[in-house]
Write a protein that holds these residues in place. Structure first.
Motif, PDB file in Angstrom:
ATOM      1  N   ARG A 347       0.817  -1.220   0.000  1.00  0.00           N
ATOM      2  CA  ARG A 347       0.000   0.000   0.000  1.00  0.00           C
ATOM      3  C   ARG A 347       0.853   1.274   0.000  1.00  0.00           C
ATOM      4  N   ASP A 394      -8.375   4.828  -3.071  1.00  0.00           N
ATOM      5  CA  ASP A 394      -9.041   3.903  -2.152  1.00  0.00           C
ATOM      6  C   ASP A 394     -10.454   3.584  -2.633  1.00  0.00           C
ATOM      7  N   ARG A 401      -9.051  -3.627  -1.095  1.00  0.00           N
ATOM      8  CA  ARG A 401      -7.710  -4.150  -1.363  1.00  0.00           C
ATOM      9  C   ARG A 401      -7.503  -4.706  -2.770  1.00  0.00           C
ATOM     10  N   MET A 417      -3.699  -5.512  -2.817  1.00  0.00           N
ATOM     11  CA  MET A 417      -2.925  -4.775  -1.832  1.00  0.00           C
ATOM     12  C   MET A 417      -2.559  -5.661  -0.644  1.00  0.00           C
TER      13      MET A 417
END
Length: 418
Positions: A347, A394, A401, A417
């Protein structure tokens, strides 16, 4: 149609004891058969489906199944042509026995007049003393015959332990014990077990029991000579934690046209006419992959359940923009992207979208990624990318993710992620 005629039509009988006597024996009704699975790991793989599904066919035809998971033979291991097997700890094998017993349960019916029974050869083999084994069982076996077995001959120069050499005797005794305990009169297995199985038939006769019968199915092969049951070099397991339902589905969907007719006959429960129609469709319209799709759906639903199969089909469509990614479970989406070659990204090291396209392998360079965006052929989660150097936000991450990357209509990858 007699069940043996059906099995022969499907190519599922390679060798047998007297086939006419076996047919007459089955026709008399109320017969019990057994097939064995050795616990050499925590899961069976797709190669074992031949035996599991043949047992299912026989039960549907009115025979009673005994599914043997070898807690005793699993401690020894059938001899290999290459080298001695490693002996696994008893606790490990016992755990594998429990795992595999749970795996084979869904393929047979455990209720009704011909209800299946799960058996474990450790129940009777574990009671034997060394002297009992030698006096009551070993005296019925000719060492000369045992040495003639191909796998044993292949090991004579490199060496074979008495432990592995004795495997044939223990398996043969299984047939006698099941005949005595359950009136089992038919055994089947894979063709690599024909020597052991024929030895069991002979041993039952030598003990004054029987008559008993046996047959073996062919080992499943690929037309190109590579080993069946492998995908990208990895075994295709029945346990979903080892091979995801999506990967399982893709294994069957990617079957070569040269193999699909054989696999339909081996593994599908469709009737003969339906199978012949799918075989014809493969010849007439190979690009449609109708036979592969039919078999993949049938077996995925059978092994993993209808709901998982529906998720897999939905994922196959959604990845390519023909469905909603939001309807997929996190596990299915991640499994599908890993099959497509998704990359894991920290990340804290998230690059721009063009760089992610390069890192994922969808393009060879960042400049090519920018050109793809300019031409309108780059997508994130099925939404066309407008800014090649913009960040992956995001809000774009599914389940916080995962992001699906697509180039054009057919090239898929993704970002996961960590």
């Amino acid at each position: 149609m007699n069940i043996l005629d059906d099995l022969q039509w499907r190519g599922l009988i390679q060798d047998s004891t007297d086939i006419d006597a076996l047919r007459a024996h089955i026709d008399e009704g109320h017969r019990t058969f057994y097939v064995g699975f050795d616990p050499t790991g925590q899961s069976l793989h797709v190669g074992h489906l031949t035996q599991a599904l043949t047992a299912r066919r026989l039960q549907r035809a009115g025979l009673r199944p005994l599914l043997l998971v070898g807690g005793a033979t699993g401690l020894i291991g059938d001899p290999r042509e290459t080298s001695e097997r490693q002996l696994n700890p008893r606790e490990t094998v016992e755990g594998w026995v429990a795992d595999i017993q749970e795996q084979v349960r869904p393929y047979v019916d455990l209720t009704g007049d011909n209800a299946a029974t799960l058996v474990n050869n450790a129940d009777w083999t574990g009671e034997l003393t060394a002297l009992d084994f030698l006096r009551d069982i070993g005296k019925h076996f000719s060492v000369n015959r045992m040495l003639a077995r191909e796998v044993v001959k292949a090991r004579l120069e490199s060496g074979i332990s008495f432990t592995e050499f004795s495997y044939q005797i223990i398996q043969s005794n299984d047939y006698y014990e099941l005949h005595k305990r359950h009136n089992c009169t038919i055994q089947f297995g894979g063709s690599d077990q024909w020597g052991n199985i024929a030895s069991g038939v002979d041993y039952v006769r030598r003990r004054g029991a029987g008559p008993v019968h046996a047959f073996v199915t062919p080992l499943v092969t690929k037309a190109d000579g590579t080993k069946f049951g492998k995908s990208e070099g990895e075994a295709v397991w029945l346990d979903s934690s080892l091979t995801s339902p999506y990967a399982f589905y893709q294994f069957w969907f990617n079957t070569a046209d040269e193999d699909i007719a054989k696999y339909l006959r081996y593994f599908s429960f469709r009737d003969h006419d339906e199978i012949l129609e799918l075989e014809k469709a493969t010849v007439d319209r190979p690009a449609a992959r109708a036979a592969q799709r039919a078999l993949a759906e049938e077996l995925t639903a059978l092994v993993h359940g209808a709901n998982e199969c529906a998720q897999v089909i939905a994922a196959s469509q959604a990845l390519f923009g023909r469905g909603e990614l939001g309807t997929l479970s996190e596990a299915t989406l991640e499994a599908a992207l890993r099959e497509a070659g998704a990359v894991e990204v920290d990340r804290n090291d998230v690059s721009g979208i063009a760089a992610l396209f390069k890192e994922s392998g969808l393009v060879k360079s960042v400049s090519e990624a920018r050109r793809t965006v300019t031409e309108g052929g780059a997508y994130v989660n099925n939404v066309r990318v407008e800014d090649a150097d913009g960040p992956l936000t995001d809000e774009q991450l599914l389940f916080g993710r995962i992001a699906v990357l697509r180039r054009g209509r057919k090239n898929i990858s993704g970002v996961i992620m960590r």
